[in-house]
Write a protein that holds these residues in place. Structure first.
Motif, PDB file in Angstrom:
ATOM      1  N   ASP A  28       0.858  -1.173   0.000  1.00  0.00           N
ATOM      2  CA  ASP A  28       0.000   0.000   0.000  1.00  0.00           C
ATOM      3  C   ASP A  28       0.902   1.233   0.000  1.00  0.00           C
ATOM      4  N   LEU A  39      -2.368  -6.804   4.471  1.00  0.00           N
ATOM      5  CA  LEU A  39      -3.434  -5.852   4.790  1.00  0.00           C
ATOM      6  C   LEU A  39      -4.823  -6.434   4.528  1.00  0.00           C
ATOM      7  N   THR A  60      -9.680  -1.186   1.127  1.00  0.00           N
ATOM      8  CA  THR A  60      -9.703  -0.927   2.557  1.00  0.00           C
ATOM      9  C   THR A  60     -10.287   0.446   2.831  1.00  0.00           C
ATOM     10  N   THR A 102      -6.610  -8.245   8.407  1.00  0.00           N
ATOM     11  CA  THR A 102      -5.182  -7.960   8.422  1.00  0.00           C
ATOM     12  C   THR A 102      -4.444  -9.052   9.188  1.00  0.00           C
ATOM     13  N   ALA A 106       0.909  -7.364   9.846  1.00  0.00           N
ATOM     14  CA  ALA A 106       0.483  -6.039   9.404  1.00  0.00           C
ATOM     15  C   ALA A 106       0.086  -5.179  10.598  1.00  0.00           C
TER      16      ALA A 106
END
Ligand SMILES: [Zn+2]
Length: 163
Positions: A28, A39, A60, A102, A106
């Protein structure tokens, strides 16, 4: 004899697994050391015998411009996998992303590197700086629509809350 039974062949299974490995290198843009796999963005990976890959992702933070960059990065990462001829990236509207998707890795990275706190299922927060439960929502208007800012009463740090 030709086996006409439906289902993934050894080749497509191997391709799918190679595509998943490639997705593990995509991050990301807002969290450059956390992969989209960790994620919880990757929901589907399909590869046809002739090498067409379709990657279904779950957004997300649906309004963040980072999503367009992620889609581009996914295409670039998957297209170089040997045997892949073509890649489609689709954004799925279901299931809805949640913190539960997640990985532990993460979550630890978000807390330690970015002072981001993930809201627990029961709605409570834990301060990523000092571990205190005394975190209250300060404002629902965070840096982006997907995040808000909270205030730890114990260590007096401002933390970001990922919703
Ligand atoms: Zn604290």
């Amino acid at each position: 004899m030709t086996d006409l039974a439906a289902g993934p062949t050894v080749e497509t299974r191997e391709l799918t697994s190679a595509v998943r490995t490639a997705l593990g290198t995509v991050t990301d843009p807002e969290y450059p050391d956390i992969s989209i796999v960790d994620l919880g963005l990757v929901e589907q990976v399909n590869v046809t015998p002739d090498g067409h890959a379709t990657v279904g992702l779950i957004p997300t933070f649906s309004s963040c411009p980072a999503l367009a960059m992620i889609a581009t990065d996914v295409s670039s990462a998957v297209e170089v996998v040997p045997g892949i001829t073509d890649t489609s990236v689709i954004w799925l509207s279901t299931p809805v992303w949640s913190v539960d998707r997640t990985s532990l890795t993460a979550r630890r990275q978000l807390e330690s590197s970015y002072t981001v706190v993930l809201r627990r299922k029961d709605g409570t927060l834990r301060c990523p700086v000092c571990g205190s439960d005394q975190v209250g929502d300060q404002s629902m208007a965070g840096p982006t629509r997907c995040r808000s800012v909270a205030w730890c009463e114990t260590c007096r740090n401002v933390v970001e809350v990922m919703r």
